[in-house]
Scaffold this active site. Structure first.
Site, mmCIF file in Angstrom:
data_model
loop_
_atom_site.group_PDB
_atom_site.id
_atom_site.type_symbol
_atom_site.label_atom_id
_atom_site.label_comp_id
_atom_site.label_asym_id
_atom_site.label_seq_id
_atom_site.Cartn_x
_atom_site.Cartn_y
_atom_site.Cartn_z
ATOM 1 N N GLU A 187 -7.130 26.529 1.140
ATOM 2 C CA GLU A 187 -6.670 28.196 2.089
ATOM 3 C C GLU A 187 -6.866 29.218 0.939
ATOM 4 O O GLU A 187 -6.229 30.120 1.168
ATOM 5 C CB GLU A 187 -5.743 27.982 2.443
ATOM 6 C CG GLU A 187 -5.328 26.446 3.784
ATOM 7 C CD GLU A 187 -3.523 26.718 3.336
ATOM 8 O OE1 GLU A 187 -2.497 27.354 3.067
ATOM 9 O OE2 GLU A 187 -2.997 25.468 4.433
ATOM 10 N N GLU A 192 -5.801 17.843 9.267
ATOM 11 C CA GLU A 192 -4.366 18.593 9.562
ATOM 12 C C GLU A 192 -4.355 18.843 10.832
ATOM 13 O O GLU A 192 -3.856 19.281 11.070
ATOM 14 C CB GLU A 192 -4.623 19.642 8.701
ATOM 15 C CG GLU A 192 -4.567 19.355 6.698
ATOM 16 C CD GLU A 192 -3.984 20.717 6.141
ATOM 17 O OE1 GLU A 192 -3.090 21.784 6.796
ATOM 18 O OE2 GLU A 192 -4.968 20.206 5.033
HETATM 19 O O1 9MR Z 1 3.566 19.616 5.516
HETATM 20 C C1 9MR Z 1 3.583 20.054 4.580
HETATM 21 C C2 9MR Z 1 4.582 20.893 4.076
HETATM 22 O O2 9MR Z 1 5.413 19.028 4.262
HETATM 23 C C3 9MR Z 1 5.077 21.068 3.532
HETATM 24 O O3 9MR Z 1 6.099 21.740 2.589
HETATM 25 C C4 9MR Z 1 4.120 22.662 2.988
HETATM 26 C C5 9MR Z 1 4.236 23.255 1.377
HETATM 27 O O4 9MR Z 1 3.441 24.910 1.468
HETATM 28 O O5 9MR Z 1 2.802 22.136 2.780
HETATM 29 C C6 9MR Z 1 2.573 21.310 4.839
HETATM 30 O O6 9MR Z 1 1.128 20.846 4.582
HETATM 31 C C7 9MR Z 1 -0.126 22.075 4.667
HETATM 32 C C8 9MR Z 1 -0.819 21.576 3.671
HETATM 33 O O7 9MR Z 1 -0.516 21.214 2.560
HETATM 34 C C9 9MR Z 1 -1.688 23.281 4.363
HETATM 35 N N1 9MR Z 1 -2.161 23.306 5.086
HETATM 36 C C10 9MR Z 1 -0.937 23.540 5.917
HETATM 37 C C11 9MR Z 1 0.099 22.322 6.032
HETATM 38 C C12 9MR Z 1 1.212 22.335 6.559
HETATM 39 O O8 9MR Z 1 2.107 23.368 6.160
#
Ligand code: 9MR
Length: 580
Positions: free
Chosen positions: A323, A441
């Site tokens: 990102e 994802e």
């Molecule tokens: O699914 C993840 C969630 O449990 C966390 O709280 C969050 C914190 O930023 O991150 C989520 O996963 C993310 C992923 O690492 C990167 N792309 C977006 C995902 C959804 O937010």
């Protein structure tokens, strides 16, 4: 354990017929403990004391439980509560068939070829023994149509019609004709076909979900062949103190993966979010600790070397940078996001450096195969400015000699917005640029709340569209869903927009069945077929083995030799085999 052999010559596809069934369990012993006892009755309805029904380990798969029934002077039928405590007459209105599996031990085969009896209310019904339980030492599935009960008992009694016999029974359930699947039957899973095609079908997990005895744990390994830590390998988890690494969460995922022959992808080495507080603040350009550019580069290098080396040879793909692009791009060049300490203190070169260090660390550890990805969201259809920005940055890196293998499209999207032909256009661009493009994802939300048409049809079309891509683009070997069920999603509206492939109570959704069918379609085209996990199709006889180009590898060998062959395609005893 015997390896799985994939045979190309047997095509037994019963999936379509079975997959339509909605399954409602009467008893699957997942809330039972070894030693739990069930009541047994004779055919007249009198409780028996010289027969027993006790929960024990499954004789073929000791990590799960089943019921061991021993009968005395009379045939005995075990009593189970109907699901929801409904009565026999309601059972008949709601369900069509009853299914269960029996196992007769080789040490006592009295129960072989006996009628299966189901007593639903006052009347009993039986299954023709000839097509029933006719082989000892293996689980035999039986199904029969319901149709005789007249009374209103809230229980059902089940058993084999045998005196002085013994058998095991499990997976007792009613079936309707809505949707659902049997996760104990590998041929009904996407994993079965993805394995055959050599593709990665993955899911994000947390270590706490990886319990073999839970429906969650089972749903994970039976249906997917790849995992990624939802949070387990992010920097705040892996380096909570400077140079103080903690690999416990990731290691837990790896050990489950090893046990169930799954691959693991790594997420993520460098992200502006979920950074440990000793570095600074997540989602912020601030530099509260006053790091110099050189210091922060050293921190990033030390982190990447520490993590990549620890997992070398065990992770197949790394999201090296996650990102890094700004939202709302025009499509000309690319703009990096500004709320990132990496970007604000180091500048754009943090991206180049991260990839170079990841490659060097892996190579130094002898892992030349791990693939390195640049991962981002809202980069799906080619018409999107951010998709072009991702392309522009990835091509810039590749042309600079930075070791990048490809890009990850996160695919957090909505049924009504996800544009498959636009995504295909992007795949063509990345393909032409010599870059992989994978789906890392995925969640595809419906309207809030999701409509029936979306749930039953269009969500599956979008998911199956992605399966189409991974099956037909060599640059696209991986698709990963971001959560197991609609009850395990990071999305705040997941309970009503239902973005994933399983319901909160772990039943397969139509979208999952669409995924299975699409993988199956490609597996069938590729000419691969039935999985043999425990039996040699040529019995004990000796066979010759050739490689796929026709060179002889061995003469007159048996199953043990074939079990030990490296993974790949062979001609064994004149048949094409995929040895896994
Ligand atoms: O699914 C993840 C969630 O449990 C966390 O709280 C969050 C914190 O930023 O991150 C989520 O996963 C993310 C992923 O690492 C990167 N792309 C977006 C995902 C959804 O937010």
């Amino acid at each position: 354990m015997r390896k799985l052999l994939l045979l190309s010559f047997v095509i037994l596809f019963t999936l379509a017929a079975i997959a339509k069934d909605k399954i409602v369990y009467i008893e699957k012993f997942d809330n039972s403990s070894v030693g739990d006892v069930f009541k047994v009755f004779d055919i007249e309805g009198d409780e028996l004391t010289d027969a027993s029904a006790v929960v024990e380990a499954d004789p073929a798969s000791p990590s799960s439980l089943c019921l061991h029934v021993k009968t005395g002077s009379k045939a005995a039928f075990v009593e189970f509560q109907n699901p929801g405590n409904i009565s026999g007459s309601t059972v008949l209105k709601t369900y069509e068939r009853i299914y269960m599996q029996f196992y007769v031990p080789e040490s006592n085969t009295a129960a072989l070829n006996r009628n299966v009896v189901v007593i639903l209310g006052a009347n009993s019904q039986t299954v023709n023994a000839a097509s029933g339980v006719n082989e000892a030492g293996k689980w035999i599935p039986t199904t029969q149509t319901l149709g005789k009960a007249s009374s209103i008992r809230k229980t059902v009694r089940i058993g084999l019609n045998v005196k002085e016999g013994e058998y095991y029974v499990k997976l007792i359930r009613y079936l309707t004709t809505d949707f659902g699947y049997d996760y104990n039957d590998p041929t009904q899973t996407a994993r079965y076909y993805a394995d055959q095609l050599g593709l990665n079908f993955g899911v994000c997990v947390s270590p706490g979900q990886l319990n073999d005895n839970s429906r969650m744990g089972q749903t994970i390994w039976r249906n997917f062949n790849m995992m990624v830590g939802e949070n387990a390998m992010k920097m705040d988890a892996t380096e909570p103190n400077q140079n103080g690494f903690n690999f416990s969460q990731g290691d837990a995922i790896l050990s489950f993966a090893e046990k169930h022959d799954m691959k693991v992808r790594g997420h993520t080495l460098c992200w502006h979010s979920q950074i440990p507080s000793w570095i600074g603040n997540s989602n912020s350009a601030d530099n509260p600790k006053g790091w110099t550019k050189k210091q922060l580069l050293d921190i990033l290098k030390n982190h990447i070397y520490g993590v990549v080396k620890h997992y070398a040879g065990k992770i197949v793909e790394w999201d090296v940078v996650n990102e890094c692009l700004a939202d709302g791009q025009s499509g000309n060049g690319y703009v990096l996001r500004s709320n990132s300490i990496w970007r604000s203190v180091i500048g754009e070169e943090f991206i180049d450096s991260a990839f170079v260090w990841a490659r060097r660390a892996a190579d130094e550890a002898g892992d030349y195969d791990v693939k390195l990805y640049l991962n981002d969201y809202s980069v799906d259809a080619w018409s999107g400015g951010k998709t072009k920005a991702l392309y522009n940055l990835a091509v810039r890196l590749k042309n600079s000699g930075v070791p990048i293998d490809g890009v990850g499209m996160q695919t957090h999207t909505q049924i009504n917005n996800y544009n498959l032909s636009g995504v295909k256009e992007s795949l063509e661009k990345f393909k032409a640029a010599g870059l992989n493009c994978i789906f890392t994802e995925i969640d595809i939300e419906g309207s809030n709340p999701i409509s029936t048409t979306q749930l039953k049809t269009t969500q599956g079309e979008k998911y199956a569209g992605i399966v189409d891509f991974v099956c037909s683009y060599e640059i696209s070997p991986t698709m990963v869903v971001w959560g197991i069920s609609d009850g395990n999603s990071w999305l705040s509206n997941a309970a009503t927009t239902k973005p994933l492939l399983f319901t909160a109570d772990m039943e397969a959704k139509p979208a999952y069945l669409a995924v299975v069918n699409k993988f199956k379609e490609y597996a069938e085209k590729a000419g691969v077929g039935q999985v043999y996990s425990d039996e040699s199709p040529w019995g004990e006889s000796a066979v010759d083995v050739y490689n796929i180009t026709g060179q002889k590898i061995a003469s007159g060998v048996t199953i043990d030799f074939i079990d030990n062959l490296p993974e790949g395609l062979y001609i064994v005893g004149g048949r094409k085999l995929y040895v896994k």
